[in-house]
Scaffold this motif. Structure first.
Motif, PDB file in Angstrom:
ATOM      1  N   ALA B 222      37.457  64.531  11.701  1.00 16.97           N
ATOM      2  CA  ALA B 222      36.151  64.468  11.028  1.00 16.97           C
ATOM      3  C   ALA B 222      35.421  63.184  11.391  1.00 16.97           C
ATOM      4  O   ALA B 222      34.197  63.170  11.550  1.00 16.97           O
ATOM      5  CB  ALA B 222      36.347  64.569   9.517  1.00 16.97           C
ATOM      6  N   ARG B 223      36.183  62.099  11.537  1.00 16.65           N
ATOM      7  CA  ARG B 223      35.541  60.838  11.920  1.00 16.65           C
ATOM      8  C   ARG B 223      34.998  60.911  13.339  1.00 16.65           C
ATOM      9  O   ARG B 223      33.912  60.407  13.622  1.00 16.65           O
ATOM     10  CB  ARG B 223      36.529  59.675  11.781  1.00 16.65           C
ATOM     11  CG  ARG B 223      36.826  59.315  10.339  1.00 16.65           C
ATOM     12  CD  ARG B 223      37.862  58.223  10.245  1.00 16.65           C
ATOM     13  NE  ARG B 223      37.438  57.010  10.932  1.00 16.65           N
ATOM     14  CZ  ARG B 223      38.272  56.059  11.316  1.00 16.65           C
ATOM     15  NH1 ARG B 223      39.563  56.188  11.124  1.00 16.65           N
ATOM     16  NH2 ARG B 223      37.813  54.985  11.927  1.00 16.65           N
ATOM     17  N   ILE B 225      34.015  63.563  14.803  1.00 14.22           N
ATOM     18  CA  ILE B 225      32.836  64.423  14.749  1.00 14.22           C
ATOM     19  C   ILE B 225      31.633  63.629  14.267  1.00 14.22           C
ATOM     20  O   ILE B 225      30.500  63.883  14.658  1.00 14.22           O
ATOM     21  CB  ILE B 225      33.123  65.628  13.830  1.00 14.22           C
ATOM     22  CG1 ILE B 225      34.092  66.574  14.521  1.00 14.22           C
ATOM     23  CG2 ILE B 225      31.849  66.358  13.439  1.00 14.22           C
ATOM     24  CD1 ILE B 225      34.715  67.585  13.607  1.00 14.22           C
ATOM     25  N   GLY B 226      31.879  62.612  13.437  1.00  9.04           N
ATOM     26  CA  GLY B 226      30.771  61.803  12.951  1.00  9.04           C
ATOM     27  C   GLY B 226      30.340  62.168  11.542  1.00  9.04           C
ATOM     28  O   GLY B 226      29.204  61.928  11.153  1.00  9.04           O
ATOM     29  N   VAL B 227      31.257  62.760  10.780  1.00 12.59           N
ATOM     30  CA  VAL B 227      30.942  63.098   9.384  1.00 12.59           C
ATOM     31  C   VAL B 227      30.830  61.802   8.574  1.00 12.59           C
ATOM     32  O   VAL B 227      31.574  60.855   8.805  1.00 12.59           O
ATOM     33  CB  VAL B 227      32.053  64.006   8.800  1.00 12.59           C
ATOM     34  CG1 VAL B 227      31.741  64.381   7.374  1.00 12.59           C
ATOM     35  CG2 VAL B 227      32.230  65.244   9.661  1.00 12.59           C
ATOM     36  N   HIS B 228      29.892  61.775   7.647  1.00 14.81           N
ATOM     37  CA  HIS B 228      29.684  60.576   6.825  1.00 14.81           C
ATOM     38  C   HIS B 228      30.939  60.266   6.011  1.00 14.81           C
ATOM     39  O   HIS B 228      31.546  61.186   5.448  1.00 14.81           O
ATOM     40  CB  HIS B 228      28.496  60.818   5.885  1.00 14.81           C
ATOM     41  CG  HIS B 228      27.986  59.543   5.278  1.00 14.81           C
ATOM     42  ND1 HIS B 228      28.587  58.970   4.192  1.00 14.81           N
ATOM     43  CD2 HIS B 228      26.952  58.746   5.617  1.00 14.81           C
ATOM     44  CE1 HIS B 228      27.935  57.865   3.892  1.00 14.81           C
ATOM     45  NE2 HIS B 228      26.931  57.705   4.755  1.00 14.81           N
ATOM     46  N   PRO B 229      31.334  58.983   5.946  1.00 13.75           N
ATOM     47  CA  PRO B 229      32.576  58.623   5.235  1.00 13.75           C
ATOM     48  C   PRO B 229      32.630  59.173   3.808  1.00 13.75           C
ATOM     49  O   PRO B 229      33.680  59.589   3.329  1.00 13.75           O
ATOM     50  CB  PRO B 229      32.533  57.099   5.215  1.00 13.75           C
ATOM     51  CG  PRO B 229      31.678  56.715   6.355  1.00 13.75           C
ATOM     52  CD  PRO B 229      30.706  57.830   6.582  1.00 13.75           C
TER      53      PRO B 229
ATOM     54  N   LEU C  79      37.056  55.666  17.533  1.00 13.77           N
ATOM     55  CA  LEU C  79      37.791  55.553  16.270  1.00 13.77           C
ATOM     56  C   LEU C  79      38.196  54.108  16.031  1.00 13.77           C
ATOM     57  O   LEU C  79      38.326  53.668  14.897  1.00 13.77           O
ATOM     58  CB  LEU C  79      39.037  56.435  16.289  1.00 13.77           C
ATOM     59  CG  LEU C  79      38.857  57.899  15.904  1.00 13.77           C
ATOM     60  CD1 LEU C  79      40.168  58.643  16.025  1.00 13.77           C
ATOM     61  CD2 LEU C  79      38.301  58.035  14.497  1.00 13.77           C
ATOM     62  N   ARG C 100      25.900  53.983  12.346  1.00 14.41           N
ATOM     63  CA  ARG C 100      26.256  55.387  12.500  1.00 14.41           C
ATOM     64  C   ARG C 100      25.134  56.171  13.165  1.00 14.41           C
ATOM     65  O   ARG C 100      25.370  57.068  13.955  1.00 14.41           O
ATOM     66  CB  ARG C 100      26.554  56.003  11.131  1.00 14.41           C
ATOM     67  CG  ARG C 100      27.966  55.752  10.638  1.00 14.41           C
ATOM     68  CD  ARG C 100      28.128  56.304   9.223  1.00 14.41           C
ATOM     69  NE  ARG C 100      27.380  57.552   9.056  1.00 14.41           N
ATOM     70  CZ  ARG C 100      27.806  58.729   9.446  1.00 14.41           C
ATOM     71  NH1 ARG C 100      28.973  58.828  10.012  1.00 14.41           N
ATOM     72  NH2 ARG C 100      27.079  59.812   9.275  1.00 14.41           N
ATOM     73  N   ARG C 107      28.171  60.439  19.849  1.00  9.06           N
ATOM     74  CA  ARG C 107      29.257  61.157  19.175  1.00  9.06           C
ATOM     75  C   ARG C 107      29.310  62.622  19.560  1.00  9.06           C
ATOM     76  O   ARG C 107      30.365  63.169  19.797  1.00  9.06           O
ATOM     77  CB  ARG C 107      29.031  61.121  17.657  1.00  9.06           C
ATOM     78  CG  ARG C 107      29.594  59.941  16.986  1.00  9.06           C
ATOM     79  CD  ARG C 107      30.799  60.351  16.130  1.00  9.06           C
ATOM     80  NE  ARG C 107      31.359  59.192  15.460  1.00  9.06           N
ATOM     81  CZ  ARG C 107      32.264  58.424  16.014  1.00  9.06           C
ATOM     82  NH1 ARG C 107      32.687  58.697  17.231  1.00  9.06           N
ATOM     83  NH2 ARG C 107      32.735  57.390  15.381  1.00  9.06           N
ATOM     84  N   GLN C 111      34.358  64.273  22.218  1.00 10.90           N
ATOM     85  CA  GLN C 111      35.183  64.850  21.175  1.00 10.90           C
ATOM     86  C   GLN C 111      36.646  64.658  21.499  1.00 10.90           C
ATOM     87  O   GLN C 111      36.993  64.218  22.595  1.00 10.90           O
ATOM     88  CB  GLN C 111      34.875  66.341  21.012  1.00 10.90           C
ATOM     89  CG  GLN C 111      33.619  66.611  20.197  1.00 10.90           C
ATOM     90  CD  GLN C 111      33.727  66.050  18.793  1.00 10.90           C
ATOM     91  OE1 GLN C 111      34.744  66.172  18.132  1.00 10.90           O
ATOM     92  NE2 GLN C 111      32.665  65.408  18.331  1.00 10.90           N
ATOM     93  N   GLU C 133      32.173  72.547  11.367  1.00 12.68           N
ATOM     94  CA  GLU C 133      31.942  71.193  10.862  1.00 12.68           C
ATOM     95  C   GLU C 133      31.083  70.327  11.796  1.00 12.68           C
ATOM     96  O   GLU C 133      30.127  69.688  11.332  1.00 12.68           O
ATOM     97  CB  GLU C 133      33.264  70.503  10.549  1.00 12.68           C
ATOM     98  CG  GLU C 133      33.053  69.226   9.744  1.00 12.68           C
ATOM     99  CD  GLU C 133      34.351  68.559   9.330  1.00 12.68           C
ATOM    100  OE1 GLU C 133      35.377  68.760   9.990  1.00 12.68           O
ATOM    101  OE2 GLU C 133      34.321  67.815   8.339  1.00 12.68           O
ATOM    102  N   PRO C 134      31.372  70.285  13.103  1.00 11.31           N
ATOM    103  CA  PRO C 134      30.511  69.475  13.977  1.00 11.31           C
ATOM    104  C   PRO C 134      29.072  69.994  14.023  1.00 11.31           C
ATOM    105  O   PRO C 134      28.131  69.200  14.109  1.00 11.31           O
ATOM    106  CB  PRO C 134      31.162  69.608  15.359  1.00 11.31           C
ATOM    107  CG  PRO C 134      32.534  70.100  15.113  1.00 11.31           C
ATOM    108  CD  PRO C 134      32.482  70.893  13.851  1.00 11.31           C
ATOM    109  N   ALA C 137      27.559  68.759  10.822  1.00 10.43           N
ATOM    110  CA  ALA C 137      27.464  67.295  10.763  1.00 10.43           C
ATOM    111  C   ALA C 137      26.331  66.782  11.648  1.00 10.43           C
ATOM    112  O   ALA C 137      25.655  65.812  11.307  1.00 10.43           O
ATOM    113  CB  ALA C 137      28.790  66.672  11.188  1.00 10.43           C
ATOM    114  N   HIS C 138      26.106  67.436  12.786  1.00 10.31           N
ATOM    115  CA  HIS C 138      25.052  66.976  13.682  1.00 10.31           C
ATOM    116  C   HIS C 138      23.763  67.750  13.482  1.00 10.31           C
ATOM    117  O   HIS C 138      22.793  67.536  14.218  1.00 10.31           O
ATOM    118  CB  HIS C 138      25.512  67.105  15.141  1.00 10.31           C
ATOM    119  CG  HIS C 138      26.628  66.165  15.481  1.00 10.31           C
ATOM    120  ND1 HIS C 138      26.445  64.814  15.617  1.00 10.31           N
ATOM    121  CD2 HIS C 138      27.946  66.377  15.686  1.00 10.31           C
ATOM    122  CE1 HIS C 138      27.604  64.232  15.898  1.00 10.31           C
ATOM    123  NE2 HIS C 138      28.525  65.167  15.936  1.00 10.31           N
TER     124      HIS C 138
END
Lengths: 334, 326, 357
Positions: B222-223, B225-229, C79, C100, C107, C111, C133-134, C137-138
């Protein structure tokens, strides 16, 4: 083979291991038969869920409940051991059968020195005095290639590195001079360069001590380097058993054949690896007939109906209808 | 050794509906789950659950099922005071578990008392849980000085007995809040006091599990991917730390009920006009040695039964959710 | 090695590591340190690593546990932030992207696929939510129907079915889960995939499926891979370029075929020799000596000298610098530089191998 006339060291006959669960009884090992002769290294190979570890623990009588031996027999030097009372079996374990597990950290007690664990095991199975046993422990540590054994014998397991720990475990397994050593994935937890060291050590020591080895692993490379004969397991059953060269280089069972082709080899330039589609069935969903038939490229009419028993082919035995002349018209031998 | 388990390829068959291709309903999934299986296989757990359920229903429907309303001064008959269980009262009424000094029916008082005890217990646990989970998540996920700060506060608080902390908070509230307020506020002060004395457990457990979970690859994924913390904490970590929290909460409920009873017994809890189980025991305690044993015995038994059942449920839940014991 | 040498191939690098370093502070807590007068302890997980990954190719890092290859993987996807050096993705230094928001566009383009197919998927989510999810999220797609359609496409891309999206991860086998993991990684249309031991938790027959799939996807989508593995046979099969790491340093890298055919660094030779001989040719080997020392307290000079049959005083004292090899690639070894690794010297080491334990 000279031992062909003698009674094999270990005989496993139609072994069946079951796990009762709330949704029915699962059969983890089904009608498995094989022999291990004196001084021989038998590789037992298979993918996860094939039942290879379960076979090892069943032979040594360490199945974890609710798992149980539901059929067949295990004979050590012609004497049946699977139905022995716990105390007698415990005496056989260690003295006649040694065991080496995958994770050296969990098979050593972290609270005792390495020497104390060795001395204890030695004295359980012999009448050596404390001092003599200690001397024997140092000897054993030297034998498994641990430098400065006089000093190391007084150290605790955590003071040893992973490879050194596995050497100690091998020393523990060998200290009563067992006739058979069951090694369950002895190198899986180790680094590549250490793996080679441990495998050659295991092989050398067992031949020096005259112990036979049942080497359980998923790694065909380890088998090819170490074993005399190989048993290939699939879904709890024997697929193929035979001399290592035959199995590795001229696999007969379509599963073994696919398995060998799926291993990448350095120096072999392939665009794609041979691929067996699908995966090993769950124990609750083992198909009828030959368990491999849904994935088999050479499946034909009897495969989904009847279960093949191991059929002798030259020095091997293969559980596949292709090798039954009446069924396949001799087509499998091509 | 590959023992058949949830994740191994040897795992047992899934629900029939699933194999047929349609996702099963939530009820079917529950009936099919390991949790339900282990529940039905444990008679003690089933009995405990039934007792807790009875207490709940009794407390919830107290105004309808209680034979008398012990808080209605108009219906009280002082002459009925100290009637023994099953005994004939002065007014001719009969009281199954007897009456107290003011002629209140002990059974009805227990039902109404359990109502207050359970309410306080639940709210206190909820309060402690929300506080503990938030702080634990924050400490575990962020680490560094935030973690150190939160955990040192927790350590300091842990070095005092929970009851002492609750007494202190209660005392502070009593001294600062206006007097007219106190009667209405006393239950809420009690909830906050018990909750504040209990959050540390949740925070510690959540922090520990969070530190394990945040290093798991799905959180790292998830990190990447860039999901908010914040979203990672809420949607990935939180659901996966709820198992142990649920266990603590269940056992915590029993503790909170006892804490409430203790505070009330000490006289700093709910007033005698709206008695909880603890208050009832305290009232009865005055007459214990003059022979009126039932006034304190029955509320006491009720308290023990409730706390024990909830505790047993918590124990079962802990074992059922522990993959190592399964 | 500060300047970046161009690669022998004409491909332009998509990802470049320049003197990349990551040190972890593994000191005891501050109070303990002050009381016991201990200095700070640094773990140099990655120490001055430079390499370049050409677009559309696979660069593999191999090495034993503790060599820092997984740390490089995590540096490459952001990371971890590097202690020193740069990680340049298509001309952008990742360390320069502080917020961010600044990171978000990059980002999407890089991957990661993880090792453990059982830990890399949230057990409480349905597969369709995991893969989506990606996308969410984007904010790549907003309409639910469009997301569902895209998730179905992705699942079919990794040879699963769209209907599998309804299920939970525990209903799949290890290989199928790794496919889900790949589908999720591909959801944001990345160009660069970091694969951290993607097949080491899988059975060999399943490993073959995943390796074939990864090769197919690379061809179909023009992906660039940074592949981390301890299995040299797998690395040989999948890689265009290979780097060998030992205790945080890149000791040798080069084009895969020539590195395997003519390994230079003694450690590379040792690793290659340790591969089990599946062909059963019965070849002789250089004796493998000793074990990997603790990365907390690595040997001085060349980290490999205590295990190296060719080490001398200089190896113990002096850190070897990278030298470029005639056929491309680089190696960090005094013995190679001085020309001490002659055929005769290697043969002598082999001779000792027969008698050594």
């Amino acid at each position: 083979m000279s031992s062909a006339v003698k009674t094999p060291l270990l005989q496993v006959r139609n072994l069946r291991v079951e796990f009762p669960t709330r949704r029915g009884v699962l059969t983890a090992v089904d009608d498995l038969s094989f022999d291990i002769h004196e001084g021989e290294v038998l590789g037992v190979v298979g993918e996860s869920g094939a039942g290879k570890s379960m076979t090892g623990t069943a032979v040594i009588g360490l199945l974890e409940p609710p798992g149980r031996i539901a059929g067949g027999e295990v004979l050590l030097r012609g004497r049946r051991i699977d139905n022995l009372p716990y105390e007698e079996l415990r005496r056989i374990r260690g003295k006649e059968i040694g065991m080496i597990f995958q994770d050296p950290l969990t098979s050593l007690n972290p609270l005792y020195t390495v020497g104390r664990q060795l001395v204890e095991t030695i004295r359980t199975h012999s009448d050596l005095s404390e001092g003599r046993a200690k001397a024997r422990a140092v000897e054993l540590l030297a034998e498994v290639g641990i430098p400065a054994p006089e000093r190391r014998v007084n150290q605790y397991p955590h003071q040893f590195s992973g490879g050194m720990r596995q050497r100690v475990v091998i020393a523990l397994a060998l200290c009563a001079n067992p006739r058979l050593v069951i090694a369950d994935e002895p190198t899986t937890a180790l680094d590549v360069s250490i793996q080679a060291q441990i495998i050659s050590l295991l092989k050398r020591l067992c031949s020096e001590h005259g112990a036979a080895v049942m080497l359980i692993t998923h790694d065909m490379g380890v088998i090819a380097e170490t074993a005399d004969r190989v048993a290939v397991m699939y879904a709890g059953r024997l697929a193929e058993i035979g001399p290592v060269k035959d199995v590795v280089k001229h696999a007969r069972h379509p599963y073994t054949h696919g398995l060998m082709g799926s291993i990448p080899i350095v120096g072999q330039d392939l665009d794609r690896l041979t691929q067996i589609d699908g995966s090993m069935p769950r124990l609750s969903e083992i198909p009828p007939g030959c368990p491999f038939h849904p994935r088999c490229p050479r499946v034909f009419e009897p495969c989904d109906q009847e279960r093949p028993d191991p059929i002798p082919v030259e020095n091997s035995e293969v559980a596949c209808w292709l090798y039954d002349d009446k069924r396949s018209g001799g087509g499998g031998h091509g | 050794m590959s023992v058949p388990g949830r994740n191994s390829p040897t795992s047992v068959a899934r629900h029939p509906a699933e194999r047929a291709g349609r996702p099963p309903s939530a009820l079917a999934r529950l009936r099919d789950s390991d949790l339900w299986y282990s529940f039905t296989r444990s008679p003690i757990t089933v009995i405990s659950a039934l007792i807790v359920l009875l207490f709940f229903l009794g407390a919830l429907f107290a105004p309808w099922i209680a034979p008398y309303n012990p808080f209605d001064p108009a219906s009280l008959n002082l002459m009925d005071g100290f009637t023994p269980p099953m005994g004939e009262a002065f007014s001719g009424n009969s009281y199954l578990l007897g009456t107290d000094d003011q002629g209140r029916d002990v059974l009805s008082a227990i039902l109404y008392g359990a109502r207050i005890s359970l309410f306080v217990g639940f709210c206190a646990v909820l309060f402690a849980m929300v506080l503990g989970i938030s702080l634990g998540l924050l400490a575990g996920y962020k680490g560094g000085w935030i973690d150190s700060l939160i955990m040192r506060i927790a350590d300091v608080q842990l070095s005092f007995p929970a009851i002492l902390v609750a007494l202190l908070i209660f005392g502070v509230a009593r001294a600062t809040l206006p007097r007219s307020f106190q009667e209405d506020m006393v239950i809420y002060v009690l909830i906050v006091a018990i909750g504040l004395s209990d959050w540390v457990q949740y925070a510690r457990t959540v922090r520990g599990t969070t530190m394990v979970e945040k290093n798991k690859e799905y959180v790292q994924a998830a990190r990447v991917i860039g999901v908010h913390p914040m979203l990672i904490m809420l949607r990935h970590v939180l659901p996966n730390v709820m198992g142990p929290v649920l266990v603590i909460a269940t056992i915590g409920l029993a503790l909170a009920i006892i804490a409430e009873a203790t505070l009330s017994f000490l006289g700093v809890g709910v007033p005698p006009t709206t008695p909880s189980l603890g208050t009832l025991i305290r009232i009865g305690n005055d007459y214990l040695f003059s022979g009126e044993w039932w006034i304190t015995l029955f509320p006491g038994l009720a308290l023990i039964l409730l706390a024990l059942s909830v505790n047993l449920l918590g124990d079962w839940l802990r074992d059922a959710l522990n993959p190592k014991l399964r | 090695m500060v300047e970046v040498r161009p690669l022998p191939s004409a491909d332009s690098p998509l990802v470049e590591a320049v003197d990349l370093a990551k040190h972890f502070d593994v000191s005891p807590p501050w109070l303990t340190r002050v009381l016991e007068r201990q200095p700070r302890t640094l773990l140099k997980a990655v120490d001055g690593v430079s390499f370049a990954v050409p677009r559309g190719r696979t660069f593999s890092l191999v090495g034993e546990s503790g060599c820092g290859k997984s740390t490089v993987a995590r540096l490459a996807v952001g990371l971890y932030t590097p202690t020193a050096g740069r990680l340049v993705f298509d001309g952008t230094d990742l360390a320069g992207l502080n917020s961010r928001a600044a990171m978000a566009p990059v980002r999407r383009r890089l991957q990661m696929i993880f090792q453990d197919p059982f830990a890399s998927l949230n057990p409480r989510w349905r597969v369709r939510d995991i893969v989506a999810e990606p996308i969410r999220a984007h904010g790549l797609l907003s309409e639910t129907r469009a997301i569902d359609r895209r998730v179905g496409e992705l699942l079919e891309l990794v040879r699963l079915t769209a209907a599998d999206g309804q299920k939970y991860p525990h209903e799949f086998s290890g290989g199928q889960r790794q496919r889900i993991s790949i589908a999720r990684a591909l959801a944001s249309n990345p160009e660069f995939l970091v694969c951290d031991e993607p097949t080491s938790a899988l059975d060999v027959s399943v490993q073959a499926q995943i390796l074939n799939l990864m090769k197919d996807l690379q061809r179909e989508l023009g992906l660039t891979y940074l592949f981390i593995s301890h299995d040299l046979a797998v690395v040989y099969h999948i890689s265009d370029y290979v780097g060998v790491m030992y205790l945080g340093r890149l000791v040798e890298w080069g084009e895969a075929r020539s590195l395997f055919r003519k390994p230079q660094h003694p450690y590379t030779r040792m690793l290659l020799d340790a591969i089990p001989d599946l062909e059963m040719t019965g070849r002789r080997r250089i004796p493998v000596r000793g074990e990997v020392p603790s990365p907390m307290n690595p040997p001085s000079g060349c980290h490999f000298y205590p295990r190296c049959p060719f080490a001398n005083e200089r190896c113990r004292a002096e850190v070897p610098l990278s030298i470029t090899l005639p056929h491309g690639g680089e190696v960090r070894c005094h013995a190679v530089e001085e020309g001490r690794l002659t055929e005769a010297a290697v043969r002598q080491a082999l001779g000792r191998g027969a008698s050594a334990p």
